[in-house]
Design a protein around this motif. Sequence first.
Motif, PDB file in Angstrom:
ATOM      1  N   MET A   1     -10.198   0.782   7.631  1.00 30.66           N
ATOM      2  CA  MET A   1      -8.657   1.274   8.008  1.00 30.66           C
ATOM      3  C   MET A   1      -8.505   2.551   7.469  1.00 30.66           C
ATOM      4  O   MET A   1      -8.996   2.406   5.518  1.00 30.66           O
ATOM      5  CB  MET A   1      -7.826   0.249   7.094  1.00 30.66           C
ATOM      6  CG  MET A   1      -6.326   0.119   7.575  1.00 30.66           C
ATOM      7  SD  MET A   1      -5.239  -1.234   7.451  1.00 30.66           S
ATOM      8  CE  MET A   1      -5.977  -1.358   8.904  1.00 30.66           C
ATOM      9  N   LEU A   2      -8.000   3.643   8.288  1.00 26.96           N
ATOM     10  CA  LEU A   2      -7.703   4.499   7.022  1.00 26.96           C
ATOM     11  C   LEU A   2      -6.215   4.734   7.316  1.00 26.96           C
ATOM     12  O   LEU A   2      -5.587   4.532   8.951  1.00 26.96           O
ATOM     13  CB  LEU A   2      -8.250   5.815   8.100  1.00 26.96           C
ATOM     14  CG  LEU A   2     -10.197   5.975   7.649  1.00 26.96           C
ATOM     15  CD1 LEU A   2      -9.884   7.045   9.019  1.00 26.96           C
ATOM     16  CD2 LEU A   2      -9.978   6.865   6.250  1.00 26.96           C
ATOM     17  N   GLY A   3      -5.268   5.786   6.885  1.00 30.43           N
ATOM     18  CA  GLY A   3      -3.743   5.758   7.491  1.00 30.43           C
ATOM     19  C   GLY A   3      -2.975   7.213   6.725  1.00 30.43           C
ATOM     20  O   GLY A   3      -3.750   7.818   5.255  1.00 30.43           O
ATOM     21  N   GLU A   4      -2.590   7.741   7.114  1.00 33.79           N
ATOM     22  CA  GLU A   4      -1.812   8.822   6.523  1.00 33.79           C
ATOM     23  C   GLU A   4      -0.269   8.936   6.691  1.00 33.79           C
ATOM     24  O   GLU A   4       0.165   8.677   7.472  1.00 33.79           O
ATOM     25  CB  GLU A   4      -2.415  10.254   8.108  1.00 33.79           C
ATOM     26  CG  GLU A   4      -1.865  11.766   7.152  1.00 33.79           C
ATOM     27  CD  GLU A   4      -2.472  12.462   7.913  1.00 33.79           C
ATOM     28  OE1 GLU A   4      -2.215  13.867   7.426  1.00 33.79           O
ATOM     29  OE2 GLU A   4      -2.952  12.654   9.284  1.00 33.79           O
ATOM     30  N   ILE A   5       0.230   9.369   5.618  1.00 33.54           N
ATOM     31  CA  ILE A   5       1.538   9.644   5.110  1.00 33.54           C
ATOM     32  C   ILE A   5       2.160  11.227   5.646  1.00 33.54           C
ATOM     33  O   ILE A   5       1.867  12.142   5.233  1.00 33.54           O
ATOM     34  CB  ILE A   5       2.408   8.879   4.009  1.00 33.54           C
ATOM     35  CG1 ILE A   5       1.999   7.935   3.517  1.00 33.54           C
ATOM     36  CG2 ILE A   5       3.609   9.403   4.242  1.00 33.54           C
ATOM     37  CD1 ILE A   5       2.051   7.741   2.250  1.00 33.54           C
ATOM     38  N   THR A   6       2.746  10.956   6.992  1.00 34.35           N
ATOM     39  CA  THR A   6       3.237  12.440   7.455  1.00 34.35           C
ATOM     40  C   THR A   6       4.591  12.960   7.566  1.00 34.35           C
ATOM     41  O   THR A   6       4.572  14.141   7.609  1.00 34.35           O
ATOM     42  CB  THR A   6       2.698  12.963   8.986  1.00 34.35           C
ATOM     43  OG1 THR A   6       4.124  11.843  10.014  1.00 34.35           O
ATOM     44  CG2 THR A   6       1.593  11.896   9.440  1.00 34.35           C
TER      45      THR A   6
ATOM     46  N   VAL B   1     -11.988  -5.709   6.163  1.00 32.36           N
ATOM     47  CA  VAL B   1     -11.915  -4.068   6.500  1.00 32.36           C
ATOM     48  C   VAL B   1     -12.513  -4.092   5.493  1.00 32.36           C
ATOM     49  O   VAL B   1     -11.702  -4.385   4.259  1.00 32.36           O
ATOM     50  CB  VAL B   1     -10.654  -4.652   6.978  1.00 32.36           C
ATOM     51  CG1 VAL B   1     -10.061  -3.731   6.848  1.00 32.36           C
ATOM     52  CG2 VAL B   1     -11.217  -5.107   8.605  1.00 32.36           C
ATOM     53  N   ALA B   2     -12.081  -2.360   5.420  1.00 35.34           N
ATOM     54  CA  ALA B   2     -12.784  -1.623   4.068  1.00 35.34           C
ATOM     55  C   ALA B   2     -11.254  -0.671   4.100  1.00 35.34           C
ATOM     56  O   ALA B   2     -11.619  -0.302   4.842  1.00 35.34           O
ATOM     57  CB  ALA B   2     -13.897  -1.215   3.762  1.00 35.34           C
ATOM     58  N   VAL B   3     -10.555  -1.010   3.592  1.00 35.17           N
ATOM     59  CA  VAL B   3      -9.117   0.009   3.732  1.00 35.17           C
ATOM     60  C   VAL B   3      -9.362   1.030   2.449  1.00 35.17           C
ATOM     61  O   VAL B   3      -9.350   0.771   1.223  1.00 35.17           O
ATOM     62  CB  VAL B   3      -7.959  -1.312   3.588  1.00 35.17           C
ATOM     63  CG1 VAL B   3      -6.783  -0.092   3.501  1.00 35.17           C
ATOM     64  CG2 VAL B   3      -7.723  -2.485   3.449  1.00 35.17           C
ATOM     65  N   MET B   4      -9.448   1.947   3.060  1.00 32.42           N
ATOM     66  CA  MET B   4      -9.546   2.759   2.235  1.00 32.42           C
ATOM     67  C   MET B   4      -8.480   3.619   1.669  1.00 32.42           C
ATOM     68  O   MET B   4      -7.428   3.368   2.257  1.00 32.42           O
ATOM     69  CB  MET B   4     -10.425   4.106   3.057  1.00 32.42           C
ATOM     70  CG  MET B   4     -11.589   4.213   3.050  1.00 32.42           C
ATOM     71  SD  MET B   4     -12.486   3.427   2.439  1.00 32.42           S
ATOM     72  CE  MET B   4     -14.149   2.476   2.893  1.00 32.42           C
ATOM     73  N   PRO B   5      -8.434   4.149   0.461  1.00 31.91           N
ATOM     74  CA  PRO B   5      -7.159   4.832  -0.292  1.00 31.91           C
ATOM     75  C   PRO B   5      -6.285   6.200   1.108  1.00 31.91           C
ATOM     76  O   PRO B   5      -6.791   7.020   1.705  1.00 31.91           O
ATOM     77  CB  PRO B   5      -7.344   5.820  -0.827  1.00 31.91           C
ATOM     78  CG  PRO B   5      -8.996   5.215  -1.426  1.00 31.91           C
ATOM     79  CD  PRO B   5      -9.762   5.481  -0.246  1.00 31.91           C
ATOM     80  N   PHE B   6      -4.919   5.910   1.419  1.00 33.40           N
ATOM     81  CA  PHE B   6      -4.342   6.513   2.378  1.00 33.40           C
ATOM     82  C   PHE B   6      -4.616   7.692   1.733  1.00 33.40           C
ATOM     83  O   PHE B   6      -4.394   8.172   0.621  1.00 33.40           O
ATOM     84  CB  PHE B   6      -2.623   5.959   2.813  1.00 33.40           C
ATOM     85  CG  PHE B   6      -2.934   4.093   3.577  1.00 33.40           C
ATOM     86  CD1 PHE B   6      -4.288   3.945   4.087  1.00 33.40           C
ATOM     87  CD2 PHE B   6      -1.867   3.610   4.345  1.00 33.40           C
ATOM     88  CE1 PHE B   6      -4.147   2.510   4.273  1.00 33.40           C
ATOM     89  CE2 PHE B   6      -1.533   2.497   5.101  1.00 33.40           C
ATOM     90  CZ  PHE B   6      -3.318   2.106   5.196  1.00 33.40           C
ATOM     91  N   THR B   7      -4.643   8.699   2.568  1.00 39.00           N
ATOM     92  CA  THR B   7      -3.917  10.026   2.364  1.00 39.00           C
ATOM     93  C   THR B   7      -2.517  10.954   2.604  1.00 39.00           C
ATOM     94  O   THR B   7      -1.539   9.961   3.672  1.00 39.00           O
ATOM     95  CB  THR B   7      -4.949  11.296   3.760  1.00 39.00           C
ATOM     96  OG1 THR B   7      -4.436  11.068   4.364  1.00 39.00           O
ATOM     97  CG2 THR B   7      -6.063  10.829   2.448  1.00 39.00           C
ATOM     98  N   SER B   8      -2.264  11.576   2.274  1.00 36.63           N
ATOM     99  CA  SER B   8      -1.322  12.992   2.347  1.00 36.63           C
ATOM    100  C   SER B   8      -0.653  14.179   1.867  1.00 36.63           C
ATOM    101  O   SER B   8      -1.517  14.783   0.726  1.00 36.63           O
ATOM    102  CB  SER B   8       0.552  11.653   2.464  1.00 36.63           C
ATOM    103  OG  SER B   8       1.706  12.572   2.466  1.00 36.63           O
ATOM    104  N   THR B   9      -0.151  14.967   2.403  1.00 36.47           N
ATOM    105  CA  THR B   9       0.581  16.253   2.297  1.00 36.47           C
ATOM    106  C   THR B   9       1.259  16.320   1.787  1.00 36.47           C
ATOM    107  O   THR B   9       2.137  17.583   0.955  1.00 36.47           O
ATOM    108  CB  THR B   9      -0.137  17.732   3.518  1.00 36.47           C
ATOM    109  OG1 THR B   9       0.776  17.057   4.196  1.00 36.47           O
ATOM    110  CG2 THR B   9      -1.664  17.434   3.199  1.00 36.47           C
ATOM    111  N   VAL B  10       2.358  15.731   1.286  1.00 39.99           N
ATOM    112  CA  VAL B  10       3.763  15.196   1.456  1.00 39.99           C
ATOM    113  C   VAL B  10       3.823  14.260   0.403  1.00 39.99           C
ATOM    114  O   VAL B  10       5.576  14.119   0.292  1.00 39.99           O
ATOM    115  CB  VAL B  10       4.430  15.300   3.091  1.00 39.99           C
ATOM    116  CG1 VAL B  10       4.741  16.136   3.891  1.00 39.99           C
ATOM    117  CG2 VAL B  10       4.530  13.354   3.413  1.00 39.99           C
ATOM    118  N   ALA B  11       3.489  13.864   0.685  1.00 40.03           N
ATOM    119  CA  ALA B  11       3.232  12.187  -0.768  1.00 40.03           C
ATOM    120  C   ALA B  11       2.657  11.595  -1.937  1.00 40.03           C
ATOM    121  O   ALA B  11       1.128  12.168  -1.710  1.00 40.03           O
ATOM    122  CB  ALA B  11       3.900  11.067  -0.015  1.00 40.03           C
TER     123      ALA B  11
END
Length: 225
Positions: free
Chosen positions: A108-113, A37-47
């Motif tokens: 894998m993609l992740g977002e902090i909302t 699995v390639a875990v990509m850098p997670f994203t966020s507009t609040v953190a």
Amino acid sequence: MLNIKRVILLVGVAGLAACSTSKISLRKDAVKQLKTVAVMPFTSTVAGDKVTRECSEMFRAGVLAAGIQVVEREKIDKLLKEKALAQSGLVDNKAIEAGQFLGAEGTMLGEITAHELKSETIESELPAEGPGKYDAKLDKGDGTYFQRDKKWFKKDKRDTFQFQIVVRLISNVDSQIILTVQNEYPVRTYTSENSLRPANLDQFRAEVLAQMGKDIEKALKEARE
């Protein structure tokens, strides 16, 4: 057309991390096909970057603990830099292309909302008699206890912690979602009398992530059995 069967796992937690119960949906058949699995850098507009990196590393550790290989972070960072893909540019198709190039079956993609702490002072009227009534022995004279219209009140600090993260694991073979996970209870409120109250937002987030890491490890292991 494939008949995709989704398995819903609601994973219970205890203690302070009760706030971090994970809600997980996965395709068991697709999970069994995963080797890397390639875990990509997670994203966020609040953190900020520190927080997003912490979150992606926690999920990376959970995938590894489940017995699935992960692409080295340095290789991912180098590829994204070479292709001039900022975190905001990591849409699904670009992420899948990057994962495929790195030889992974899943990306894998992740977002902090949500990521916030709100503090406020509340006033509670104390009963005139019985349990909880004003006790001079507890009054330190710091303004916590005060009178108004001959009634006793108590001031208390109330902290509301908010942290929401949504993570998806996408197949690099058919571009379908293999797994989604999010913390089911992203908002928790504590008063100063609550012994489980986190010291700050960092601690709250760390507690949530620690439990979610265990949850995803367990879910992936069970799906691969």
